[in-house]
Design an enzyme around this catalytic site. Structure first.
Site, PDB file in Angstrom:
ATOM      1  CB  SER A  57       1.415  -2.646   5.451  1.00 34.82           C
ATOM      2  OG  SER A  57       1.231  -3.661   6.412  1.00 34.82           O
ATOM      3  CB  THR A  58      -0.391   2.035   2.347  1.00 35.28           C
ATOM      4  OG1 THR A  58      -0.140   1.130   1.286  1.00 35.28           O
ATOM      5  CG2 THR A  58      -0.032   3.441   1.890  1.00 35.28           C
TER       6      THR A  58
END
Length: 286
Positions: A57-58
């Site tokens: 999810s970065t």
């Protein structure tokens, strides 16, 4: 410093039975790295500086930063309804479809069911097809009312990037971010990753067994929410950019310092949440 990092990483990974790990730290402007273990319990190669890891999810911060680049160009307005850029957008609640803004897609306040990881194929129309599926997603709260982590809203933001740039999402991210920042070893597609050294995910079972997770990749429909892989050095380059003034390593202006700073300012409160205290634009803030 590098020796201390290596020692700490190896100790933690051994204690937690992590098959392989890479860590990077910037201290007083200097990069330090540590590497531990193997890429796969089934087909082990040593983790090294070139090993690619999926970073999940970065990737949402990449989507948000690309949108901000389009904002700076005057091609996107954060406060405009998403329908401004995707007129065909249909949601279960048509009033939400008319009102939900670009910013609400990026700060997890769109309000619909967010954990739908449906695969819509590997074609260039994967995001378009996913957005069509969103017509059936339940609306849980009004737009802007509360923070609820939302992968689906990032896919919708990715589709906006496609519509505005006329490129696939992956090509737009490469053009807007990866190439200008010199992040030449960050990839979306398995065909790019599989020709290089890469790590796989694992599960540790109660009986002590460690097995490889499959499937390896997320669906292409989820690319804007987290479908990328990179080595530690490219991740540190991304960190340097967001801790800097909006320029690349060679001084090329990528984003204004004002807009970069705006990404790190609260846009929605979530005090008491395990995710942090607030959401900026793409970033979870603590």
């Amino acid at each position: 410093m590098s020796e201390d990092l290596q020692e700490a990483l190896s100790a933690a990974a051994s204690e937690l039975e992590v098959p392989g790990a890479a860590a990077g730290v910037i201290a007083e402007g200097v990069e330090h790295y540590g590497f531990h273990g193997v890429t796969s319990a089934e087909n082990p190669l040593s983790v090294d500086e070139s090993t690619l890891f999926q970073f999940g999810s970065t990737g949402k911060t990449y989507t948000a930063t690309a949108v901000l680049r389009l904002v700076e160009r005057g091609e996107v307005d954060l406060d405009a309804p998403a329908r401004t850029y995707i007129p065909e957008l249909k949601l279960k609640d048509d009033d939400v479809a008319r009102r939900v803004t670009v910013l609400q897609l990026l700060n997890h306040t769109a309000g619909w069911t967010g954990d739908r990881l449906d695969s819509t194929g590997d074609g260039d129309d994967a995001l378009a097809k996913y957005v069509e599926l969103m017509a059936g997603f339940d609306q849980v709260s009004p737009p802007g009312a509360e923070v609820s982590y939302n992968n689906a809203s990032l896919s919708l933001a990715g589709r906006i990037i496609e519509k505005v740039t006329g490129s696939t999402f992956e090509q737009a991210i490469k053009d807007l971010l990866l190439t200008p920042l010199g992040m030449d070893h960050t990839f979306f597609f398995a065909n790019d990753v599989m020709t290089r050294r890469f790590a796989v995910g694992h599960t540790r079972h109660e009986d002590g067994r460690i097995t490889v997770n499959r499937p390896w990749a997320m669906p292409r429909s989820m690319a804007p929410a987290g479908g990328m892989s990179a080595p530690a050095a490219d991740q540190l380059r991304w960190a340097r950019f967001h801790l800097g003034t909006g320029t690349s390593v060679d001084g090329t202006r990528i984003l204004s310092e004002e807009l970069l700073g705006r990404m790190q300012q609260p846009t929605a409160d979530m005090a008491g949440s395990a995710l942090g205290d607030a959401v900026g634009i793409g970033w979870l803030l603590r």
